[in-house]
Design a protein around this motif. Structure first.
Motif, PDB file in Angstrom:
ATOM      1  N   UNK A 120      34.565  56.012 154.877  1.00 27.08           N
ATOM      2  CA  UNK A 120      33.490  55.940 155.867  1.00 27.08           C
ATOM      3  C   UNK A 120      32.319  56.828 155.458  1.00 27.08           C
ATOM      4  N   UNK A 121      31.112  56.269 155.587  1.00 26.90           N
ATOM      5  CA  UNK A 121      29.903  57.069 155.360  1.00 26.90           C
ATOM      6  C   UNK A 121      28.952  56.851 156.539  1.00 26.90           C
ATOM      7  N   UNK A 122      28.067  57.804 156.747  1.00 32.80           N
ATOM      8  CA  UNK A 122      27.124  57.710 157.863  1.00 32.80           C
ATOM      9  C   UNK A 122      25.950  56.805 157.501  1.00 32.80           C
ATOM     10  N   UNK A 123      25.184  56.423 158.522  1.00 35.94           N
ATOM     11  CA  UNK A 123      23.995  55.602 158.297  1.00 35.94           C
ATOM     12  C   UNK A 123      22.995  56.344 157.413  1.00 35.94           C
ATOM     13  N   UNK A 124      22.830  57.624 157.653  1.00 35.64           N
ATOM     14  CA  UNK A 124      21.904  58.426 156.854  1.00 35.64           C
ATOM     15  C   UNK A 124      22.328  58.460 155.397  1.00 35.64           C
ATOM     16  N   UNK A 125      23.633  58.679 155.150  1.00 36.57           N
ATOM     17  CA  UNK A 125      24.135  58.711 153.767  1.00 36.57           C
ATOM     18  C   UNK A 125      23.960  57.357 153.092  1.00 36.57           C
ATOM     19  N   UNK A 126      24.130  56.289 153.856  1.00 35.66           N
ATOM     20  CA  UNK A 126      23.972  54.957 153.290  1.00 35.66           C
ATOM     21  C   UNK A 126      22.520  54.671 152.921  1.00 35.66           C
ATOM     22  N   UNK A 127      21.596  55.075 153.780  1.00 33.38           N
ATOM     23  CA  UNK A 127      20.178  54.779 153.553  1.00 33.38           C
ATOM     24  C   UNK A 127      19.583  55.677 152.481  1.00 33.38           C
ATOM     25  N   UNK A 128      19.839  56.979 152.584  1.00 33.69           N
ATOM     26  CA  UNK A 128      19.190  57.943 151.701  1.00 33.69           C
ATOM     27  C   UNK A 128      19.996  58.236 150.436  1.00 33.69           C
ATOM     28  N   UNK A 129      21.276  57.910 150.454  1.00 33.41           N
ATOM     29  CA  UNK A 129      22.146  58.329 149.356  1.00 33.41           C
ATOM     30  C   UNK A 129      22.629  59.751 149.586  1.00 33.41           C
ATOM     31  N   UNK A 172      25.586  49.667 151.204  1.00 32.12           N
ATOM     32  CA  UNK A 172      25.976  48.914 152.387  1.00 32.12           C
ATOM     33  C   UNK A 172      27.494  48.857 152.467  1.00 32.12           C
ATOM     34  N   UNK A 173      28.008  48.486 153.637  1.00 29.47           N
ATOM     35  CA  UNK A 173      29.436  48.288 153.791  1.00 29.47           C
ATOM     36  C   UNK A 173      29.941  47.253 152.779  1.00 29.47           C
ATOM     37  N   UNK A 174      31.014  47.570 152.104  1.00 31.51           N
ATOM     38  CA  UNK A 174      31.582  46.670 151.113  1.00 31.51           C
ATOM     39  C   UNK A 174      31.261  47.067 149.686  1.00 31.51           C
ATOM     40  N   UNK A 175      30.263  47.920 149.515  1.00 37.89           N
ATOM     41  CA  UNK A 175      29.945  48.378 148.152  1.00 37.89           C
ATOM     42  C   UNK A 175      31.122  49.200 147.640  1.00 37.89           C
ATOM     43  N   UNK A 176      31.539  48.935 146.405  1.00 36.65           N
ATOM     44  CA  UNK A 176      32.704  49.609 145.844  1.00 36.65           C
ATOM     45  C   UNK A 176      32.303  50.452 144.639  1.00 36.65           C
ATOM     46  N   UNK A 230      32.236  52.060 153.807  1.00 40.68           N
ATOM     47  CA  UNK A 230      32.094  51.467 155.127  1.00 40.68           C
ATOM     48  C   UNK A 230      31.070  52.287 155.905  1.00 40.68           C
ATOM     49  N   UNK A 231      29.953  51.681 156.239  1.00 39.66           N
ATOM     50  CA  UNK A 231      28.911  52.375 156.996  1.00 39.66           C
ATOM     51  C   UNK A 231      29.324  52.403 158.463  1.00 39.66           C
TER      52      UNK A 231
END
Length: 304
Positions: free
Chosen positions: A221-230, A251-255, A274-275
Motif C-alpha cells: 500500500x502507498x499513499x496518494x501523495x507517494x503515488x503522485x509525487x514519487x 498507479x495501482x497495479x504497477x509492479x 496499491x494506491x
C-alpha cells in the motif's frame, strides 16, 4: 494401510509371550535365508516376521501397539506439540525407540533363537546377517514459518520419548519436502545400525508474502501523495526491509522488481503497488479534487 504383526507371526492378539516366541522360531526355521537361499518372497516374509517379533516380544511396545498408540512400524499415532515462541512443530514420532529399545526388550534374544535353530556360533548376526537388523525409520511432520522456508533456519523438535533433535532447514524448502536425518531413528537390533528420522515439512502461509517458484510476491500500500509525487519507502523482504523507490505517477497495479530478494537469494521479489486513500477524506482533499482539471482520468475497463 498398516500391516498386522500378529498376522505376520500367525498368532492371535491374546497370544502369550511363549506363543509369540514359538511362532517366530517356527517361521525363522522355515523362512530364514540360510535355509531358503535366493527365495526373495521367503526372505521378505522372514524380515516381516522378525519385525513383528521385535515389536511383540517387548512388553512395552506390545502394550503400546495394543492400545493403538503406535502402529506396526513403531510410528506414533498421537501428535506431540511444541510451540516455542511463534514457532510451531507437530511431530509424529516412532515408539520410544526402535525394535529392542524398550525396558523389556531383552526378554528374548534373537541371537539365542538363531543359535538354538542353527547351532552354536550362529550368533546374533547370523551367517546371513539377519539377526543384526537396522532400526525403524521414524516419521515426523514439522510446521515451519514461511520465512524459515525461504531463507533457512534451525529448529528443535521433541520426540515422544523426551529426546530432542536439532533440524537444519535448508533455504528454499517447500511443503511436502522430506528431510532425512541419518541414524536418528529407532535403535538397531543385535548391534544393527539405527534407523533414520524422516521429517516432512509443512510451510505455514505468510500474512502478505506469497511464493511462486523461486520468486516472492507481495502487495504494498502507498499513499496518494507517494503515488503522485514519487517517494522512497521501506519495503519488507524475506531477508529484511529495503529502500524501495516509488516512481512519480505510479498507479495501482504497477509492479516493481527487487533482484535477488526471492527464495534463497536466487529468485526475485515483485512488489505490486496499491494506491490507498485515507480512511477519512478531509475537506482540503475534497476541495483539491474539485479543482482538478476536467480531464478524463477514468481507467480503461473491459468491454461488456
Amino acid at each position: 494401510m498398516s500391516w498386522d504383526p500378529y498376522s505376520a507371526l500367525g498368532v492371535t492378539r491374546t497370544a502369550t509371550a511363549d506363543e509369540i516366541r514359538r511362532a517366530y522360531r517356527s517361521l525363522a526355521k522355515e523362512l530364514h535365508p540360510d535355509v531358503r537361499p535366493g527365495d526373495k518372497a521367503a526372505e521378505e516374509k522372514f524380515k516381516r516376521a522378525t519385525a513383528a517379533f521385535n515389536l511383540l516380544s517387548d512388553p512395552v511396545t506390545k502394550q503400546r501397539f495394543d492400545r493403538g498408540e503406535i502402529d506396526a512400524d513403531g510410528n506414533e499415532r498421537m501428535a506431540f506439540n511444541s510451540r516455542p515462541r511463534q514457532q510451531g512443530a507437530r511431530q509424529h514420532a516412532g515408539a520410544g525407540a526402535g525394535p529392542g529399545a524398550g525396558p523389556g526388550a531383552d526378554a528374548f534374544d534373537l541371537g539365542d533363537i538363531f543359535s538354538d535353530l542353527f547351532g552354536p556360533g550362529f550368533g546374533g548376526a547370523g551367517r546371513g546377517g539377519y539377526g543384526r537388523m537396522r532400526g525403524r525409520d521414524m516419521r515426523f511432520t514439522l510446521e515451519i514459518d514461511f520465512l524459515d522456508a525461504i531463507v533457512g533456519a534451525r529448529r528443535r523438535i521433541s520426540l515422544a520419548e523426551g529426546r530432542t533433535l536439532d533440524v537444519a532447514i535448508p533455504a528454499g524448502v517447500e511443503t511436502g519436502q522430506v528431510l532425512r536425518l541419518k541414524n536418528q531413528g529407532g535403535a538397531g537390533v543385535q548391534g544393527g545400525p539405527a534407523g533414520d528420522a524422516l521429517v516432512e515439512l509443512n510451510v505455514r502461509p505468510h500474512p502478505f508474502f506469497r511464493r511462486e517458484g523461486q520468486d516472492v510476491h507481495m502487495d504494498l500500500n502507498i499513499s496518494l501523495t507517494e503515488a503522485v509525487e514519487g517517494a522512497k519507502i521501506q519495503a519488507p523482504t524475506p531477508g529484511g526491509p529495503v529502500t524501495l523507490t516509488i516512481p512519480a505517477g505510479s498507479n495501482t497495479g504497477k509492479t516493481l522488481r527487487l533482484k535477488g530478494k526471492g527464495v534463497a537469494g536466487q529468485g526475485d521479489q515483485f512488489v505490486r503497488l496499491q494506491v490507498v486513500l485515507p480512511e477519512n477524506v478531509d475537506d482540503d482533499l475534497k476541495k483539491f479534487v474539485k479543482k482538478w482539471p476536467k480531464r478524463d482520468y477514468t481507467p480503461t475497463r473491459p468491454a461488456g
